[in-house]
Write a protein that holds these residues in place. Sequence first.
Motif, PDB file in Angstrom:
ATOM      1  N   PRO A 434       0.569  90.883  59.689  1.00 34.50           N
ATOM      2  CA  PRO A 434       0.662  92.149  60.425  1.00 34.50           C
ATOM      3  C   PRO A 434       1.592  92.098  61.621  1.00 34.50           C
ATOM      4  O   PRO A 434       1.953  93.145  62.165  1.00 34.50           O
ATOM      5  CB  PRO A 434      -0.789  92.386  60.881  1.00 34.50           C
ATOM      6  CG  PRO A 434      -1.389  91.017  60.952  1.00 34.50           C
ATOM      7  CD  PRO A 434      -0.744  90.230  59.849  1.00 34.50           C
ATOM      8  N   THR A 435       2.011  90.894  62.062  1.00 29.37           N
ATOM      9  CA  THR A 435       2.881  90.813  63.239  1.00 29.37           C
ATOM     10  C   THR A 435       4.316  91.237  62.943  1.00 29.37           C
ATOM     11  O   THR A 435       5.057  91.586  63.850  1.00 29.37           O
ATOM     12  CB  THR A 435       2.899  89.386  63.817  1.00 29.37           C
ATOM     13  OG1 THR A 435       3.527  88.501  62.879  1.00 29.37           O
ATOM     14  CG2 THR A 435       1.493  88.905  64.106  1.00 29.37           C
ATOM     15  N   ASP A 436       4.731  91.172  61.678  1.00 32.52           N
ATOM     16  CA  ASP A 436       6.083  91.596  61.320  1.00 32.52           C
ATOM     17  C   ASP A 436       6.119  92.426  60.027  1.00 32.52           C
ATOM     18  O   ASP A 436       7.187  92.773  59.552  1.00 32.52           O
ATOM     19  CB  ASP A 436       7.013  90.384  61.164  1.00 32.52           C
ATOM     20  CG  ASP A 436       6.447  89.346  60.206  1.00 32.52           C
ATOM     21  OD1 ASP A 436       5.487  89.649  59.483  1.00 32.52           O
ATOM     22  OD2 ASP A 436       6.968  88.216  60.195  1.00 32.52           O
ATOM     23  N   GLN A 437       4.931  92.726  59.475  1.00 34.76           N
ATOM     24  CA  GLN A 437       4.801  93.504  58.237  1.00 34.76           C
ATOM     25  C   GLN A 437       5.638  92.916  57.107  1.00 34.76           C
ATOM     26  O   GLN A 437       6.387  93.609  56.427  1.00 34.76           O
ATOM     27  CB  GLN A 437       5.162  94.971  58.491  1.00 34.76           C
ATOM     28  CG  GLN A 437       4.161  95.668  59.396  1.00 34.76           C
ATOM     29  CD  GLN A 437       4.394  97.164  59.533  1.00 34.76           C
ATOM     30  OE1 GLN A 437       5.407  97.685  59.085  1.00 34.76           O
ATOM     31  NE2 GLN A 437       3.469  97.843  60.170  1.00 34.76           N
ATOM     32  N   LYS A 438       5.483  91.607  56.924  1.00 31.97           N
ATOM     33  CA  LYS A 438       6.170  90.917  55.847  1.00 31.97           C
ATOM     34  C   LYS A 438       5.171  90.229  54.926  1.00 31.97           C
ATOM     35  O   LYS A 438       4.063  89.875  55.349  1.00 31.97           O
ATOM     36  CB  LYS A 438       7.140  89.864  56.396  1.00 31.97           C
ATOM     37  CG  LYS A 438       8.406  90.432  57.002  1.00 31.97           C
ATOM     38  CD  LYS A 438       9.368  89.302  57.375  1.00 31.97           C
ATOM     39  CE  LYS A 438      10.680  89.852  57.908  1.00 31.97           C
ATOM     40  NZ  LYS A 438      11.644  88.760  58.198  1.00 31.97           N
ATOM     41  N   LEU A 439       5.590  90.044  53.671  1.00 34.08           N
ATOM     42  CA  LEU A 439       4.845  89.212  52.742  1.00 34.08           C
ATOM     43  C   LEU A 439       5.481  87.824  52.726  1.00 34.08           C
ATOM     44  O   LEU A 439       6.710  87.709  52.619  1.00 34.08           O
ATOM     45  CB  LEU A 439       4.882  89.798  51.322  1.00 34.08           C
ATOM     46  CG  LEU A 439       4.021  91.033  51.046  1.00 34.08           C
ATOM     47  CD1 LEU A 439       4.237  91.506  49.610  1.00 34.08           C
ATOM     48  CD2 LEU A 439       2.548  90.740  51.277  1.00 34.08           C
ATOM     49  N   TYR A 440       4.651  86.801  52.820  1.00 35.43           N
ATOM     50  CA  TYR A 440       5.137  85.425  52.756  1.00 35.43           C
ATOM     51  C   TYR A 440       4.636  84.804  51.456  1.00 35.43           C
ATOM     52  O   TYR A 440       3.429  84.742  51.210  1.00 35.43           O
ATOM     53  CB  TYR A 440       4.647  84.621  53.959  1.00 35.43           C
ATOM     54  CG  TYR A 440       5.331  85.029  55.243  1.00 35.43           C
ATOM     55  CD1 TYR A 440       6.488  84.386  55.672  1.00 35.43           C
ATOM     56  CD2 TYR A 440       4.833  86.070  56.019  1.00 35.43           C
ATOM     57  CE1 TYR A 440       7.130  84.758  56.850  1.00 35.43           C
ATOM     58  CE2 TYR A 440       5.469  86.462  57.195  1.00 35.43           C
ATOM     59  CZ  TYR A 440       6.619  85.800  57.601  1.00 35.43           C
ATOM     60  OH  TYR A 440       7.257  86.175  58.760  1.00 35.43           O
ATOM     61  N   MET A 441       5.585  84.360  50.634  1.00 31.21           N
ATOM     62  CA  MET A 441       5.262  83.779  49.333  1.00 31.21           C
ATOM     63  C   MET A 441       5.757  82.341  49.272  1.00 31.21           C
ATOM     64  O   MET A 441       6.864  82.032  49.715  1.00 31.21           O
ATOM     65  CB  MET A 441       5.929  84.598  48.208  1.00 31.21           C
ATOM     66  CG  MET A 441       5.771  83.994  46.812  1.00 31.21           C
ATOM     67  SD  MET A 441       6.796  84.833  45.557  1.00 31.21           S
ATOM     68  CE  MET A 441       5.868  86.348  45.331  1.00 31.21           C
ATOM     69  N   TYR A 442       4.914  81.484  48.697  1.00 33.77           N
ATOM     70  CA  TYR A 442       5.349  80.109  48.415  1.00 33.77           C
ATOM     71  C   TYR A 442       5.608  80.066  46.915  1.00 33.77           C
ATOM     72  O   TYR A 442       4.683  80.002  46.108  1.00 33.77           O
ATOM     73  CB  TYR A 442       4.288  79.099  48.833  1.00 33.77           C
ATOM     74  CG  TYR A 442       4.769  77.667  48.777  1.00 33.77           C
ATOM     75  CD1 TYR A 442       5.763  77.219  49.645  1.00 33.77           C
ATOM     76  CD2 TYR A 442       4.244  76.760  47.857  1.00 33.77           C
ATOM     77  CE1 TYR A 442       6.215  75.908  49.604  1.00 33.77           C
ATOM     78  CE2 TYR A 442       4.690  75.454  47.817  1.00 33.77           C
ATOM     79  CZ  TYR A 442       5.671  75.026  48.687  1.00 33.77           C
ATOM     80  OH  TYR A 442       6.117  73.728  48.626  1.00 33.77           O
ATOM     81  N   ASN A 443       6.885  80.119  46.536  1.00 33.04           N
ATOM     82  CA  ASN A 443       7.288  80.337  45.148  1.00 33.04           C
ATOM     83  C   ASN A 443       7.866  79.059  44.539  1.00 33.04           C
ATOM     84  O   ASN A 443       9.051  78.757  44.688  1.00 33.04           O
ATOM     85  CB  ASN A 443       8.313  81.468  45.106  1.00 33.04           C
ATOM     86  CG  ASN A 443       8.570  82.017  43.707  1.00 33.04           C
ATOM     87  OD1 ASN A 443       9.353  82.930  43.533  1.00 33.04           O
ATOM     88  ND2 ASN A 443       7.905  81.485  42.691  1.00 33.04           N
ATOM     89  N   HIS A 444       7.011  78.289  43.885  1.00 30.29           N
ATOM     90  CA  HIS A 444       7.427  77.088  43.155  1.00 30.29           C
ATOM     91  C   HIS A 444       8.212  76.133  44.056  1.00 30.29           C
ATOM     92  O   HIS A 444       9.247  75.595  43.673  1.00 30.29           O
ATOM     93  CB  HIS A 444       8.263  77.500  41.945  1.00 30.29           C
ATOM     94  CG  HIS A 444       8.091  76.568  40.777  1.00 30.29           C
ATOM     95  ND1 HIS A 444       6.945  76.533  40.010  1.00 30.29           N
ATOM     96  CD2 HIS A 444       8.901  75.627  40.254  1.00 30.29           C
ATOM     97  CE1 HIS A 444       7.078  75.622  39.070  1.00 30.29           C
ATOM     98  NE2 HIS A 444       8.243  75.054  39.197  1.00 30.29           N
ATOM     99  N   GLY A 445       7.726  75.943  45.280  1.00 29.25           N
ATOM    100  CA  GLY A 445       8.355  75.001  46.191  1.00 29.25           C
ATOM    101  C   GLY A 445       9.331  75.606  47.181  1.00 29.25           C
ATOM    102  O   GLY A 445       9.876  74.900  48.018  1.00 29.25           O
ATOM    103  N   TYR A 446       9.559  76.935  47.116  1.00 28.29           N
ATOM    104  CA  TYR A 446      10.519  77.587  48.012  1.00 28.29           C
ATOM    105  C   TYR A 446       9.810  78.556  48.959  1.00 28.29           C
ATOM    106  O   TYR A 446       8.827  79.197  48.602  1.00 28.29           O
ATOM    107  CB  TYR A 446      11.568  78.378  47.210  1.00 28.29           C
ATOM    108  CG  TYR A 446      12.622  77.511  46.577  1.00 28.29           C
ATOM    109  CD1 TYR A 446      13.869  77.338  47.184  1.00 28.29           C
ATOM    110  CD2 TYR A 446      12.390  76.863  45.366  1.00 28.29           C
ATOM    111  CE1 TYR A 446      14.844  76.548  46.607  1.00 28.29           C
ATOM    112  CE2 TYR A 446      13.369  76.063  44.776  1.00 28.29           C
ATOM    113  CZ  TYR A 446      14.580  75.914  45.402  1.00 28.29           C
ATOM    114  OH  TYR A 446      15.556  75.123  44.829  1.00 28.29           O
ATOM    115  N   TYR A 447      10.349  78.665  50.190  1.00 25.87           N
ATOM    116  CA  TYR A 447       9.893  79.683  51.131  1.00 25.87           C
ATOM    117  C   TYR A 447      10.545  81.017  50.742  1.00 25.87           C
ATOM    118  O   TYR A 447      11.773  81.130  50.709  1.00 25.87           O
ATOM    119  CB  TYR A 447      10.332  79.358  52.564  1.00 25.87           C
ATOM    120  CG  TYR A 447       9.940  78.003  53.100  1.00 25.87           C
ATOM    121  CD1 TYR A 447       8.707  77.427  52.810  1.00 25.87           C
ATOM    122  CD2 TYR A 447      10.808  77.304  53.932  1.00 25.87           C
ATOM    123  CE1 TYR A 447       8.361  76.195  53.333  1.00 25.87           C
ATOM    124  CE2 TYR A 447      10.467  76.068  54.464  1.00 25.87           C
ATOM    125  CZ  TYR A 447       9.242  75.515  54.153  1.00 25.87           C
ATOM    126  OH  TYR A 447       8.901  74.296  54.674  1.00 25.87           O
TER     127      TYR A 447
END
Length: 457
Positions: A434-447
């Motif tokens: 909620p601090t930047d309204q972003k989704l953070y995904m850990y996708n097969h070893g990548y940010y």
Amino acid sequence: MLPILLLLLPASSPALAWIPFEDWESGNVTASVGDSGQCICHVSLPDITFPANRVQHMQEVSKDLILEVEIQMKKIVVYSGKLEVYLEELLDLTVRVALLESNPDNYIKLDFELLRIELREFEALVSQLKESLNSSSPMFDSLYTEIHNMTAIVNQLETYDKSNLDMIRIEFAKLQKKLEDCQKDQELIKPDIGNCNHTGILSITKPMVVQMNAHLNPSYQYGGWGKDSKPVRGYESMYFYGGHTTPYVYDFRLFSDYGNLLLRAAFKIHSIPRGWEGAGDNFIIHRNSIYYQLNAPFSMSKLNLTNSKYEYRVIPAASKRFSYSYSTNQNMDFAADESGLWVMYASEESKGKVVIAKIDEKSFGIEDEWSTGAFKQLAGNAFMACGVMYATRSVDLNTEEIYYSYNTQTKEEKHLNIRFQKFQEKYSNLDYNPTDQKLYMYNHGYYVSYNVRFNRE
């Protein structure tokens, strides 16, 4: 040719009469008279045996070639996707160079170091493409040369006048043109942080792939990364990362800011002591505490980063039988949004459907619960935003969609079709911040990250 056949006949034998005289002197039939007066005929016949062993060999070679072609085609598809991702990174680099030029007073050494790191990643990609595709195309040689030229320019500009930053932007534009597979700039969104005056998520932007994990190892497929969802004073810029080769949790790395995340320069590494190791990948940091799943006993666990204190709370109804479709052991999924801290799980009573539980941060207990209609094992992952749970699932190898939502305030369910791109097919962690309204995904070893756009009609 077959072995020579010898016929021993008297010289006067009428059997010789059927052999034409001219054939006697040919390469196939020769004749001579022996010491005893007998006629010796030498006949050489062609080898007409069917070469079955050769045909079998050709079949095996053909199968090997077909397999090799399939492997190379798959490599082409993979590297095509990587090219698109690196193009977006290239656009981001161009914007950052322009910012450096417009704000010369804010110029620092780190800015150039980050440029050098990402140029090295471009160089590695081109080398991998060239080696994998076994290509000697002048295009690869040209790209490789230009990347080296840009690296040299970045090194020079560190000591030259800051106005020369124009040269970097020109070189990046050249490289971007040569890659040819350009995509549009990620849409710029000015989020209204902390405001939930909207009707839900409208769309998700294209993925921003930052880089590979801090271990620089694609084997670290399990884990997560992101920011504190409600940071304490002095840690507003902090990022965290926890990556593992199995779906178990035994350490976390903390970075003071985004730049140090890219440089892989952690200011602290928390190694979880024996008996407190976690499982699954759905952990978050909220108010400088890490929340993760503990397996012995099966419970939700909390690590206070300020005093290194550990706590756990058992949720009696939570079951270890139900996990998300992309990974095992994802039984408890922690989330945080504008309205607080949450944990999602499935139970035997809910028959595998997701249950949303609001966590009381002071007592570290369950404040309230809601039963949803989303089957946990069919979902790729889920997250909370403004008190609404959003569940995702796979559409194809490169596409994910938000297909379901549940509003904890109105108890309203919706079936949605909000699609967004994946960098790679499977991912192990997806959380909204909620601090930047972003989704953070850990996708097969990548940010990987996404901007979220809400419908504010």
